[in-house]
Design a protein around this motif. Structure first.
Motif, PDB file in Angstrom:
ATOM      1  N   GLU A   4      -1.592  -7.229  -6.092  1.00  0.00           N
ATOM      2  CA  GLU A   4      -1.934  -5.810  -6.156  1.00  0.00           C
ATOM      3  C   GLU A   4      -1.069  -5.051  -5.170  1.00  0.00           C
ATOM      4  N   PHE A   5      -0.769  -3.810  -5.508  1.00  0.00           N
ATOM      5  CA  PHE A   5       0.080  -2.976  -4.675  1.00  0.00           C
ATOM      6  C   PHE A   5      -0.641  -1.675  -4.366  1.00  0.00           C
ATOM      7  N   SER A   6      -0.238  -1.024  -3.281  1.00  0.00           N
ATOM      8  CA  SER A   6      -0.829   0.243  -2.875  1.00  0.00           C
ATOM      9  C   SER A   6       0.253   1.305  -2.781  1.00  0.00           C
ATOM     10  N   LYS A   7      -0.155   2.568  -2.877  1.00  0.00           N
ATOM     11  CA  LYS A   7       0.785   3.672  -2.731  1.00  0.00           C
ATOM     12  C   LYS A   7       1.521   3.522  -1.400  1.00  0.00           C
ATOM     13  N   GLY A   8       2.837   3.651  -1.459  1.00  0.00           N
ATOM     14  CA  GLY A   8       3.645   3.547  -0.249  1.00  0.00           C
ATOM     15  C   GLY A   8       4.236   2.173  -0.010  1.00  0.00           C
ATOM     16  N   ASP A   9       3.772   1.149  -0.743  1.00  0.00           N
ATOM     17  CA  ASP A   9       4.343  -0.195  -0.592  1.00  0.00           C
ATOM     18  C   ASP A   9       5.811  -0.180  -1.013  1.00  0.00           C
TER      19      ASP A   9
END
Length: 69
Positions: A4-9
């Protein structure tokens, strides 16, 4: 389960010219328009909109195509 990824990664992905890099802009979890096309996504099968550092353009990728730096 895919990563999973998050905003800004900061992420990399395979591109026509080799490897591209950029930043995750958002997670997409429902059918929507993004990067000039209709994206089919759901909570169980999300996709991620990323902004390329090189071109400044956006693209949408499945989590399996992205790698976190």
């Amino acid at each position: 389960m895919a990563e999973e990824f998050s905003k800004g990664d900061h992420v990399t992905w395979k591109s026509h010219g080799g490897e591209a890099e950029g930043t995750v802009q958002r997670e997409i979890t429902s059918d929507t328009k993004a990067a000039g096309r209709t994206v089919r996504a759901s909570e169980d099968d999300p996709q991620y909109e990323v902004k390329s550092e090189k071109s400044g353009g956006t693209a949408v990728h499945k989590p399996g195509a992205l790698e976190k730096d």
